[in-house]
Design a protein around this motif. Sequence first.
Motif, PDB file in Angstrom:
ATOM      1  N   GLY A  42       0.801  -1.226   0.000  1.00  0.00           N
ATOM      2  CA  GLY A  42       0.000   0.000   0.000  1.00  0.00           C
ATOM      3  C   GLY A  42       0.826   1.264   0.000  1.00  0.00           C
ATOM      4  O   GLY A  42       0.368   2.316  -0.454  1.00  0.00           O
ATOM      5  N   THR A  43       2.054   1.180   0.498  1.00  0.00           N
ATOM      6  CA  THR A  43       2.917   2.364   0.502  1.00  0.00           C
ATOM      7  C   THR A  43       3.642   2.525  -0.831  1.00  0.00           C
ATOM      8  O   THR A  43       4.343   3.516  -1.029  1.00  0.00           O
ATOM      9  CB  THR A  43       3.970   2.293   1.634  1.00  0.00           C
ATOM     10  OG1 THR A  43       4.839   1.188   1.411  1.00  0.00           O
ATOM     11  CG2 THR A  43       3.312   2.184   2.995  1.00  0.00           C
ATOM     12  N   ILE A  44       3.455   1.558  -1.730  1.00  0.00           N
ATOM     13  CA  ILE A  44       4.105   1.604  -3.039  1.00  0.00           C
ATOM     14  C   ILE A  44       3.070   1.774  -4.151  1.00  0.00           C
ATOM     15  O   ILE A  44       3.185   2.659  -5.004  1.00  0.00           O
ATOM     16  CB  ILE A  44       4.932   0.316  -3.276  1.00  0.00           C
ATOM     17  CG1 ILE A  44       6.003   0.179  -2.196  1.00  0.00           C
ATOM     18  CG2 ILE A  44       5.541   0.298  -4.668  1.00  0.00           C
ATOM     19  CD1 ILE A  44       6.632  -1.194  -2.134  1.00  0.00           C
ATOM     20  N   ALA A  45       2.058   0.916  -4.152  1.00  0.00           N
ATOM     21  CA  ALA A  45       1.035   0.938  -5.206  1.00  0.00           C
ATOM     22  C   ALA A  45       0.146   2.168  -5.068  1.00  0.00           C
ATOM     23  O   ALA A  45      -0.179   2.599  -3.972  1.00  0.00           O
ATOM     24  CB  ALA A  45       0.199  -0.331  -5.117  1.00  0.00           C
TER      25      ALA A  45
ATOM     26  N   SER B 293       4.876   6.603  -0.913  1.00  0.00           N
ATOM     27  CA  SER B 293       4.813   7.579   0.176  1.00  0.00           C
ATOM     28  C   SER B 293       5.637   8.823  -0.112  1.00  0.00           C
ATOM     29  O   SER B 293       5.242   9.935   0.241  1.00  0.00           O
ATOM     30  CB  SER B 293       5.266   6.930   1.487  1.00  0.00           C
ATOM     31  OG  SER B 293       4.372   5.914   1.858  1.00  0.00           O
ATOM     32  N   GLU B 294       6.788   8.657  -0.758  1.00  0.00           N
ATOM     33  CA  GLU B 294       7.643   9.816  -1.071  1.00  0.00           C
ATOM     34  C   GLU B 294       6.937  10.774  -2.019  1.00  0.00           C
ATOM     35  O   GLU B 294       6.993  11.994  -1.849  1.00  0.00           O
ATOM     36  CB  GLU B 294       8.980   9.347  -1.677  1.00  0.00           C
ATOM     37  CG  GLU B 294       9.861   8.582  -0.696  1.00  0.00           C
ATOM     38  CD  GLU B 294       9.392   7.147  -0.454  1.00  0.00           C
ATOM     39  OE1 GLU B 294       9.803   6.584   0.568  1.00  0.00           O
ATOM     40  OE2 GLU B 294       8.603   6.604  -1.254  1.00  0.00           O
ATOM     41  N   LEU B 295       6.243  10.226  -3.024  1.00  0.00           N
ATOM     42  CA  LEU B 295       5.484  11.060  -3.956  1.00  0.00           C
ATOM     43  C   LEU B 295       4.354  11.785  -3.225  1.00  0.00           C
ATOM     44  O   LEU B 295       4.108  12.977  -3.455  1.00  0.00           O
ATOM     45  CB  LEU B 295       4.915  10.218  -5.096  1.00  0.00           C
ATOM     46  CG  LEU B 295       3.977  10.930  -6.058  1.00  0.00           C
ATOM     47  CD1 LEU B 295       4.713  12.044  -6.797  1.00  0.00           C
ATOM     48  CD2 LEU B 295       3.374   9.950  -7.040  1.00  0.00           C
ATOM     49  N   LEU B 296       3.670  11.076  -2.341  1.00  0.00           N
ATOM     50  CA  LEU B 296       2.578  11.690  -1.576  1.00  0.00           C
ATOM     51  C   LEU B 296       3.101  12.839  -0.720  1.00  0.00           C
ATOM     52  O   LEU B 296       2.452  13.887  -0.611  1.00  0.00           O
ATOM     53  CB  LEU B 296       1.874  10.649  -0.710  1.00  0.00           C
ATOM     54  CG  LEU B 296       1.136   9.557  -1.480  1.00  0.00           C
ATOM     55  CD1 LEU B 296       0.654   8.471  -0.539  1.00  0.00           C
ATOM     56  CD2 LEU B 296      -0.016  10.136  -2.279  1.00  0.00           C
TER      57      LEU B 296
END
Length: 108
Positions: free
Chosen positions: A92-95, A99-102
């Motif tokens: 969920g932190t990738i797909a 998280s970095e993009l968010l």
Amino acid sequence: QQVKGAPLSANQAVRHRIAELSSDLDLVRHYGYHAAWLHGQGLLDTRTASVLKLRATELAVAAAQACVQYHGARGYLENATAARLHRDALAGTIAGGPSELLRDLIFE
């Protein structure tokens, strides 16, 4: 110090961690309701959606990680439910936006 044979809930540190995760879940849930209401009004913006996804996915990872930790070596086994939940939470932190993009979207 865990007393052998005692339930995990007998450990104050475990109780505190579960209470923290539970209160974080309440916050994410209410923010999700707010985001859903904004969406229904046609007002949901990228920042609000990004904050919600970031916090929800990172909370899922933290909860799953605690679950693996509290299950000890058994929780880490590949076929253990706790390990599967942890792998799923990490996805969920990738797909759907890492998280970095968010964090970049939230900063803008």
